[in-house]
Every structure is written in C-alpha cells, then in structure tokens.
Design a protein around this motif. Sequence first.
Motif, short mmCIF file in Angstrom:
data_model
loop_
_atom_site.label_atom_id
_atom_site.label_comp_id
_atom_site.label_asym_id
_atom_site.label_seq_id
_atom_site.Cartn_x
_atom_site.Cartn_y
_atom_site.Cartn_z
N ASP A 65 2.51 -43.18 -8.57
CA ASP A 65 1.89 -44.49 -8.38
C ASP A 65 0.57 -44.60 -9.14
O ASP A 65 0.29 -45.63 -9.77
N VAL A 66 -0.22 -43.57 -9.10
CA VAL A 66 -1.51 -43.57 -9.80
C VAL A 66 -1.28 -43.67 -11.30
O VAL A 66 -1.94 -44.46 -11.99
N GLU A 67 -0.35 -42.87 -11.82
CA GLU A 67 -0.06 -42.92 -13.26
C GLU A 67 0.43 -44.31 -13.68
O GLU A 67 0.03 -44.84 -14.71
N ARG A 68 1.28 -44.91 -12.84
CA ARG A 68 1.80 -46.23 -13.15
C ARG A 68 0.67 -47.27 -13.16
O ARG A 68 0.56 -48.08 -14.07
N GLU A 69 -0.21 -47.22 -12.16
CA GLU A 69 -1.32 -48.18 -12.08
C GLU A 69 -2.29 -48.01 -13.26
O GLU A 69 -2.90 -48.97 -13.70
#
Length: 74
Positions: A65-69
């Motif tokens: 999720d962090v990488e995507r954001e």
Amino acid sequence: MLTLRLPTEIEERLEALAKATGRTKGDYVREAILEHLEDLEDRYLAETSLEQLHRGELTLHHLDDVERELGLTG
C-alpha cells in the motif's frame, strides 16, 4: 564512573580473558554493556510500539500500500 561487584566466577573468567588477549577487563566490560544495552534499547522500543499499537495510537501499513501510494510500483 560506575562501580560493580561481580561474582567470583565471572571475575575470574574476565581476568583470564584479559590476560590471554592483552586487553583490559574494562575493555570487555564496556564492550559487553554496549552490546547488551543496544539490545535492551531495541526491546524497549519494540515493547513501547506494541503497547501504542494496542492502544490505537499507532497504525500499521502494508508495504504494498505504501509503495502504491508513493508511486513506487511498476
């Protein structure tokens, strides 16, 4: 300055190690304390973080999720 009393067995082991290596007992005591102190600090931080998580003061985020954001996914 710190003064401590060690059990005889530990004192003897420390003395033998110092004599065998040419280092001082103080060198080994400092080294042992520093190594263990880092472990204790890490443990305290982990326990404190876990308590904060249980109280709802911290939130966990999945790496995906962090990488995507952040736009870091391919």
